[in-house]
Design a protein around this motif. Structure first.
Motif, mmCIF file in Angstrom:
data_model
loop_
_atom_site.group_PDB
_atom_site.id
_atom_site.type_symbol
_atom_site.label_atom_id
_atom_site.label_comp_id
_atom_site.label_asym_id
_atom_site.label_seq_id
_atom_site.Cartn_x
_atom_site.Cartn_y
_atom_site.Cartn_z
ATOM 1 N N HIS A 35 0.849 -1.183 0.000
ATOM 2 C CA HIS A 35 0.000 0.000 0.000
ATOM 3 C C HIS A 35 0.890 1.240 0.000
ATOM 4 N N LYS A 70 0.243 -3.674 4.903
ATOM 5 C CA LYS A 70 -0.702 -4.324 4.001
ATOM 6 C C LYS A 70 -0.199 -4.305 2.566
ATOM 7 N N LYS A 100 -1.519 -5.462 -1.684
ATOM 8 C CA LYS A 100 -2.594 -5.892 -2.581
ATOM 9 C C LYS A 100 -2.152 -7.184 -3.259
ATOM 10 N N GLU A 149 -6.907 -7.730 -3.828
ATOM 11 C CA GLU A 149 -7.442 -7.815 -2.466
ATOM 12 C C GLU A 149 -6.447 -7.230 -1.476
ATOM 13 N N ASP A 150 -6.941 -6.435 -0.522
ATOM 14 C CA ASP A 150 -6.095 -5.889 0.537
ATOM 15 C C ASP A 150 -5.889 -6.948 1.619
#
Length: 537
Positions: A145, A173, A175, A179-180
């Motif tokens: 992120h 986090k 991706k 999807e995170d």
């Protein structure tokens, strides 16, 4: 992690080798938009390891910034040996302060490649495992992120790159397939071991211009495609008008010494090859005329007649921006520089991003001018009093009852106006920070992000203009008279949006054209090779 295989050129055409060869915009385009992967060769691995081992020995009895000192204004504080790991982790976590929207997947991967390229030069003292893990993340498209806001572009893009480093140590986090997810969770699934900084890997990851450079590379790729689409669209407009051909002739443009203008004129001639819509001035005007007022327009409006003169500076600016971004992409933007071959460490400011910042401002201005040109061409098509051959707003329905492209023009006009507002230069907007340690900064990431906004806006304006031009072709019934390349353009748009005479929800017509422009390489029509200034020396 095991050492990478040796570089084998004959079997590695789909691999972009980082560290050994000069990276180009085309290389990034193949990785980000194609099927190529990145790799670290055995030779690069050995160089990284040699630099790491040198720094480990060299720093034992010396004061080295960021190895055994604090950071920025706190550099005078010497850090005890048993706190070096904590120092590096504190740097990463404390600088993960980004805010705003997440940057795109493409921008993030470009940032990661740019950082890997700088580290792989062997002047950062990192352990090669850091480069290998970063390579794996890029190839499997596990992207951290990264937030838009935070970087000053001097001491590099510290905040953006801190978020990258956070994922490398297995925190924060990422991706994964859109999807995170927590980085730790993804690493566990992939059997990746989160890394811990050994000497200065945290600072080496943070210190550099890799965010602005990655964003800048994406800008160049998108701007280059945008210009090519604009050239095709302009060629189609020339045919709709039934323009004289001398505006784009070698005889006219060859006497102007600017390479961009001559290239723009040559491209138009190539795109219009085979057209039955162009007129020869000698057939219409270079003969005797008895009437005092001519039926034929002697010269077209500037948005048609002056295309080479307007497009030329845009092309030259794009080439200059590509050269600057590629030079930065192949530079070491770290501090300090760990030179194991000469057994020295050099402190300085290679992390300062002025080159990219100024380049993005220039590109932003050039693309804004392109949006103004496109908007004026659109207005010409929509205004029957100007073109004198099309119904108002290229309305294929009933005048008064139907509105044609009228509503879409408002979007193009307002978006072009926003581009003008965004054209204030970022390069000169320095604000001191970091207890005035960073007393003059580049704001390079901001410059690149604003340039990206201008480029995206211009795609929107072009989508409206292109759909309008395609509708105009149907009004005039000139499909069979178009040049082969502009006919391909017509057919491509019509495969997405059929001709319409009745009013419908307009974005259902304009958005597919925008999607086409954003996700299709114009070379599918032009078949031209991309030219890089760095390859034409």
């Amino acid at each position: 992690m095991s050492k990478p295989n040796k570089k084998i050129t004959s079997k590695s055409r789909q691999t972009c080798w980082i560290g050994a060869d000069r990276l180009t915009i085309e290389d990034l385009e193949k990785v980000i938009y194609g099927k190529s992967k990145v790799g670290i060769s055995s030779a690069t691995w050995k160089e990284l390891n040699a630099g790491h081992e040198f720094l480990k020995k060299f720093s034992q009895d010396k004061v080295i910034y960021g190895v055994n000192t604090g950071f920025g204004p706190m550099a005078p504080y010497k850090i005890p040996d048993d706190k070096h790991l904590e120092l590096q982790l504190n740097l990463i976590r404390s600088h993960c302060s980004g805010s705003g929207k997440l940057v795109s997947k493409e921008q993030t991967i470009a940032l990661m490649i740019a950082r890997l390229s700088s580290l792989a030069k062997g002047y950062s003292g990192i352990h090669p495992e850091w480069a290998e893990l970063l390579t794996q993340m890029i190839n499997e498209e596990i992207t951290p992120h990264i937030y838009e806001h935070g970087g000053l572009g001097a001491s590099g893009d510290l905040v953006q790159l801190a978020h990258l480093a956070l994922c490398i140590i297995g925190e924060g986090k990422v991706k994964d397939n859109g999807e995170d997810r927590p980085a730790k969770e993804v690493f566990t699934e992939k059997n990746w071991t989160p890394l811990r900084p050994r000497i200065r890997e945290a600072l080496a990851t943070l210190n550099g211009t890799s965010a602005m450079t990655g964003y800048g590379a994406i800008n160049v790729i998108k701007a280059r495609r945008l210009v090519e689409w604009s050239e095709l669209s302009s060629a189609l407009l020339i045919e709709i008008v039934g323009s004289y051909d001398d505006y784009y002739s070698e005889g006219l443009n060859g006497v102007k010494a600017h390479a961009g203008q001559q290239k723009a004129a040559r491209r138009l001639r190539e795109l219009l090859t085979g057209s039955k819509r162009l007129r020869d001035r000698s057939d219409h005007l270079y003969c005797s005329h008895e009437n005092k007022k001519l039926d034929d327009k002697v010269q077209e409006y500037y948005s048609i007649r002056c295309l080479p003169q307007i497009m030329g500076p845009i092309l030259d600016t794009l080439i200059d921006s590509q050269q600057t971004v590629e030079d930065e992409l192949n530079s070491v933007s770290d501090n300090p520089i760990i030179d194991y071959q000469n057994e020295n460490v050099f402190h300085g400011g290679n992390f300062h991003g002025d080159y990219v910042s100024l380049s993005m401002d220039k590109l932003k201005i050039a693309i804004t001018k392109l949006s103004l040109l496109i908007e004026r061409q659109l207005n010409y098509l929509l205004n029957d009093k100007l073109n004198q051959q099309l119904p108002p707003f290229v309305n294929m329905g009933t005048l008064g009852l139907n509105l044609g492209m009228q509503g879409a023009q408002f979007v193009a006009t307002s978006t072009t106006s926003e581009n003008q507002s965004l054209c204030s230069p970022v390069y000169i907007h320095t604000i001191p920070s970091n207890n005035d340690n960073q007393d003059i900064v580049s704001m390079g990431a901001n410059a690149a992000l604003m340039a990206n906004r201008v480029i995206e806006n211009t795609y929107e304006v072009l989508a409206v203009k292109l759909l309008t031009a395609i509708q105009a072709v149907d009004v005039l019934g000139i499909q069979e008279s178009l040049a082969p390349k502009t006919r391909k353009l017509y057919d491509l748009v019509r495969s997405r949006v059929p001709a319409f005479s009745q009013d419908g929800i307009m974005y259902e017509a304009t958005h597919p054209v925008l999607d086409l422009l954003n996700n299709t390489d114009p070379q599918t029509i032009t078949g031209e090779e991309k030219a890089s200034k760095s390859n034409n020396k």
